[in-house]
Design a protein around this motif. Structure first.
Motif, PDB file in Angstrom:
ATOM      1  N   ASP A 156       0.810  -1.210   0.000  1.00 19.03           N
ATOM      2  CA  ASP A 156       0.000   0.000   0.000  1.00 19.03           C
ATOM      3  C   ASP A 156       0.849   1.268   0.000  1.00 19.03           C
ATOM      4  N   ASP A 157       2.084   1.150   0.543  1.00 20.09           N
ATOM      5  CA  ASP A 157       2.942   2.323   0.647  1.00 20.09           C
ATOM      6  C   ASP A 157       3.854   2.476  -0.574  1.00 20.09           C
ATOM      7  N   GLY A 158       3.661   1.625  -1.575  1.00 20.65           N
ATOM      8  CA  GLY A 158       4.477   1.699  -2.776  1.00 20.65           C
ATOM      9  C   GLY A 158       3.947   2.744  -3.743  1.00 20.65           C
ATOM     10  N   PRO A 159       4.598   2.860  -4.914  1.00 16.90           N
ATOM     11  CA  PRO A 159       4.124   3.800  -5.933  1.00 16.90           C
ATOM     12  C   PRO A 159       2.659   3.544  -6.282  1.00 16.90           C
ATOM     13  N   PHE A 210      23.081  -4.075  -7.923  1.00 17.86           N
ATOM     14  CA  PHE A 210      22.463  -4.682  -6.745  1.00 17.86           C
ATOM     15  C   PHE A 210      23.002  -4.041  -5.464  1.00 17.86           C
ATOM     16  N   VAL A 211      24.298  -3.753  -5.456  1.00 16.93           N
ATOM     17  CA  VAL A 211      24.913  -3.096  -4.296  1.00 16.93           C
ATOM     18  C   VAL A 211      24.300  -1.717  -4.088  1.00 16.93           C
ATOM     19  N   LEU A 212      24.104  -0.990  -5.186  1.00 18.16           N
ATOM     20  CA  LEU A 212      23.534   0.354  -5.113  1.00 18.16           C
ATOM     21  C   LEU A 212      22.107   0.320  -4.572  1.00 18.16           C
ATOM     22  N   GLU A 213      21.330  -0.627  -5.036  1.00 13.05           N
ATOM     23  CA  GLU A 213      19.950  -0.758  -4.556  1.00 13.05           C
ATOM     24  C   GLU A 213      19.924  -1.075  -3.059  1.00 13.05           C
ATOM     25  N   THR A 214      20.805  -1.973  -2.638  1.00 16.68           N
ATOM     26  CA  THR A 214      20.870  -2.331  -1.219  1.00 16.68           C
ATOM     27  C   THR A 214      21.335  -1.153  -0.382  1.00 16.68           C
ATOM     28  N   ALA A 215      22.350  -0.446  -0.877  1.00 14.60           N
ATOM     29  CA  ALA A 215      22.874   0.708  -0.147  1.00 14.60           C
ATOM     30  C   ALA A 215      21.805   1.780   0.020  1.00 14.60           C
ATOM     31  N   SER A 216      20.953   1.942  -0.984  1.00 20.14           N
ATOM     32  CA  SER A 216      19.898   2.958  -0.881  1.00 20.14           C
ATOM     33  C   SER A 216      18.933   2.646   0.254  1.00 20.14           C
ATOM     34  N   VAL A 217      18.656   1.367   0.463  1.00 16.57           N
ATOM     35  CA  VAL A 217      17.777   0.968   1.558  1.00 16.57           C
ATOM     36  C   VAL A 217      18.454   1.223   2.906  1.00 16.57           C
ATOM     37  N   PHE A 248      16.594   7.952   8.386  1.00 17.94           N
ATOM     38  CA  PHE A 248      15.302   8.188   9.028  1.00 17.94           C
ATOM     39  C   PHE A 248      15.375   7.953  10.532  1.00 17.94           C
ATOM     40  N   LYS A 249      16.127   6.921  10.939  1.00 17.94           N
ATOM     41  CA  LYS A 249      16.247   6.638  12.370  1.00 17.94           C
ATOM     42  C   LYS A 249      17.062   7.702  13.100  1.00 17.94           C
ATOM     43  N   LEU A 250      18.102   8.200  12.444  1.00 26.12           N
ATOM     44  CA  LEU A 250      19.000   9.153  13.101  1.00 26.12           C
ATOM     45  C   LEU A 250      18.503  10.597  13.021  1.00 26.12           C
ATOM     46  N   THR A 251      17.897  10.965  11.903  1.00 27.75           N
ATOM     47  CA  THR A 251      17.517  12.369  11.707  1.00 27.75           C
ATOM     48  C   THR A 251      16.024  12.578  11.501  1.00 27.75           C
ATOM     49  N   GLY A 252      15.302  11.487  11.242  1.00 29.08           N
ATOM     50  CA  GLY A 252      13.884  11.623  10.961  1.00 29.08           C
ATOM     51  C   GLY A 252      13.601  12.068   9.543  1.00 29.08           C
ATOM     52  N   ARG A 253      14.640  12.131   8.708  1.00 34.18           N
ATOM     53  CA  ARG A 253      14.483  12.546   7.323  1.00 34.18           C
ATOM     54  C   ARG A 253      14.855  11.421   6.369  1.00 34.18           C
ATOM     55  N   ARG A 254      14.258  11.471   5.198  1.00 32.48           N
ATOM     56  CA  ARG A 254      14.550  10.475   4.171  1.00 32.48           C
ATOM     57  C   ARG A 254      15.459  11.076   3.103  1.00 32.48           C
ATOM     58  N   VAL A 255      16.466  10.327   2.706  1.00 34.35           N
ATOM     59  CA  VAL A 255      17.365  10.774   1.649  1.00 34.35           C
ATOM     60  C   VAL A 255      16.705  10.633   0.285  1.00 34.35           C
ATOM     61  N   PHE A 256      16.002   9.525   0.097  1.00 33.99           N
ATOM     62  CA  PHE A 256      15.328   9.239  -1.161  1.00 33.99           C
ATOM     63  C   PHE A 256      13.816   9.378  -0.977  1.00 33.99           C
ATOM     64  N   ARG A 257      13.123   9.641  -2.053  1.00 29.45           N
ATOM     65  CA  ARG A 257      11.666   9.728  -1.965  1.00 29.45           C
ATOM     66  C   ARG A 257      11.065   8.392  -1.561  1.00 29.45           C
ATOM     67  N   MET A 258      11.752   7.318  -1.991  1.00 32.29           N
ATOM     68  CA  MET A 258      11.352   5.972  -1.586  1.00 32.29           C
ATOM     69  C   MET A 258      12.501   5.031  -1.898  1.00 32.29           C
ATOM     70  N   ALA A 259      12.710   4.046  -1.063  1.00 31.05           N
ATOM     71  CA  ALA A 259      13.742   3.035  -1.295  1.00 31.05           C
ATOM     72  C   ALA A 259      13.073   1.678  -1.512  1.00 31.05           C
ATOM     73  N   PRO A 260      13.720   0.777  -2.286  1.00 27.25           N
ATOM     74  CA  PRO A 260      15.003   0.888  -2.977  1.00 27.25           C
ATOM     75  C   PRO A 260      15.012   1.980  -4.065  1.00 27.25           C
ATOM     76  N   LEU A 261      16.187   2.152  -4.658  1.00 28.01           N
ATOM     77  CA  LEU A 261      16.464   3.291  -5.519  1.00 28.01           C
ATOM     78  C   LEU A 261      15.524   3.393  -6.707  1.00 28.01           C
ATOM     79  N   HIS A 262      15.109   2.250  -7.278  1.00 28.41           N
ATOM     80  CA  HIS A 262      14.250   2.319  -8.464  1.00 28.41           C
ATOM     81  C   HIS A 262      12.918   2.984  -8.147  1.00 28.41           C
ATOM     82  N   HIS A 263      12.430   2.836  -6.910  1.00 27.63           N
ATOM     83  CA  HIS A 263      11.184   3.497  -6.525  1.00 27.63           C
ATOM     84  C   HIS A 263      11.373   5.006  -6.384  1.00 27.63           C
ATOM     85  N   HIS A 264      12.581   5.415  -6.037  1.00 26.10           N
ATOM     86  CA  HIS A 264      12.878   6.849  -5.951  1.00 26.10           C
ATOM     87  C   HIS A 264      12.661   7.513  -7.316  1.00 26.10           C
TER      88      HIS A 264
END
Length: 362
Positions: free
Chosen positions: A59-62, A299-306, A313-329
């Motif tokens: 439900d939280d996907g694109p 594959f490494v890049l996709e994993t790193a994005s997650v 999000f845990k440390l700052t409460g902010r998201r770097v990407f609009r959605m992870a993994p990277l392809h969803h961004h």
């Protein structure tokens, strides 16, 4: 076929072809491809009849996924696994321990994925198996596989890590260090492919590319003449893994025929976990674990994005990407799904070429 026909070459010369690994790899590729074409439609129809509403969509996907992907059956990885197993058993030298290690680990990871997919479909949610349980079972399978790989490795390479670009450098890991590292490679590769599998055709394309690269490297590593010329570490018997690579490519292309946008079937964890595990196991056998991180850089890049997204999000409460993994961004940014898939394939091809270059640049 290798065991039945190769011994008859002395009586009938054309059967001598079955002694050549290149001929048998071609046979494995065509066998897997034809099996995929022959049974793909029937398997998809059967999966659709059993799954009803198909794979549950997050439900939280694109937003577009809820409209375009709803009702599509999953567990299409079965098609790849069936083609892989049949083609390998027909064309590989079954006396080779590496063939059995890689094949059984692939099936083991596929079994984990099957249970996960089954729970998702039967319970109509996206959770499946608990993450810790999946990880624990995968680690156990990988440790056992790593132990058997080490037992069959040449004494000079056992428990060692080879470094690309440096022809004579081996880093001693020790027994425990090697088992931990090999397990990390296999489990990591498996989950990395799984995270990449989020768009039609996105995961299977880079898997085919990476498998092709590792098929070439496996052949070279198992050939004394080529290893001497390129000054890379030889692993006797590893050349037989090109049969598995060829079968995986054939099965993967056959699956892609049905998974091309708009997908008739999803790979599911049944396929993604299995194929990632196969790549990881092959990399450990042929002592090219670091090269796998290069060839499988997507594959490494996709994993790193997650990882980055969760930590941020845990440390700052902010998201770097609009959605992870990277392809969803990129989906959230408005890129069309085929655009993302093709551009990611281009990246995978470039990384595959870089990985092959490590064989010569020493």
């Amino acid at each position: 076929m290798f065991h039945l026909l190769a011994p008859l070459a002395d009586q009938f010369t054309p059967l001598n072809l079955f002694r050549y690994i290149t001929f048998r790899s071609g046979g494995a590729f065509l066998t897997a491809l034809l099996l995929s074409f022959m049974f793909g439609g029937r398997l998809i129809a059967w999966l659709r009849s059993k799954q009803g509403k198909g794979q549950p969509i997050r439900d939280d996907g694109p937003e577009s996924h809820l409209l375009t992907k709803k009702g599509t059956p999953t567990m299409g990885g079965f098609l790849i696994l069936i083609a892989l197993v049949v083609a390998t058993l027909l064309w590989a030298d079954l006396r080779n321990r590496y063939v059995w290690i890689v094949l059984l680990l692939t099936l083991g990871f596929g079994g984990i994925g099957f249970v996960d997919d089954y729970l998702k479909v039967s319970k109509r949610n996206t959770r499946g198996l608990p993450g810790r349980l999946k990880l624990t079972v995968a680690v156990v399978f990988s440790v056992v596989a790593a132990a058997f790989i080490a037992e069959g490795s040449p004494p000079g390479l056992r428990f060692q890590l080879a470094v690309p670009f440096l022809k004579s450098v081996l880093i001693p890991l020790g027994v425990v260090g090697f088992l931990l590292f090999a397990t990390l490679v296999m489990v990591g590769a498996s989950n990395a492919v799984n995270l990449t599998d989020g768009l039609d055709g996105l995961a299977i394309g880079p898997v085919i590319i990476a498998t092709g690269v590792f098929g070439v490297i496996s052949y070279i590593v198992g050939n004394a003449v080529l290893t001497n010329y390129l000054q890379i570490h030889a692993v006797p018997g590893a050349g037989e893994l090109i049969i598995i690579c060829a079968a995986l490519i054939g099965g993967g292309l056959g699956f892609l025929w049905f998974n091309a946008p708009p997908a008739m079937v999803f790979m599911g964890d049944t396929g993604s976990l299995a194929m990632g595990g196969a790549l990881g196991a092959i990399a450990v056998v042929i002592k090219h674990e670091i090269v796998l991180a290069i060839v499988g850089g997507l594959f490494v890049l996709e994993t790193a994005s997650v990882v980055v997204q969760v930590m941020s999000f845990k440390l700052t409460g902010r998201r770097v990407f609009r959605m992870a993994p990277l392809h969803h961004h990129f989906e959230k940014k408005g890129w069309a799904e085929p655009t993302i898939v093709i551009r990611f394939w281009i990246i995978a091809i470039v990384l595959g070429i870089v990985g092959l270059a490590t064989l010569k640049l020493r």
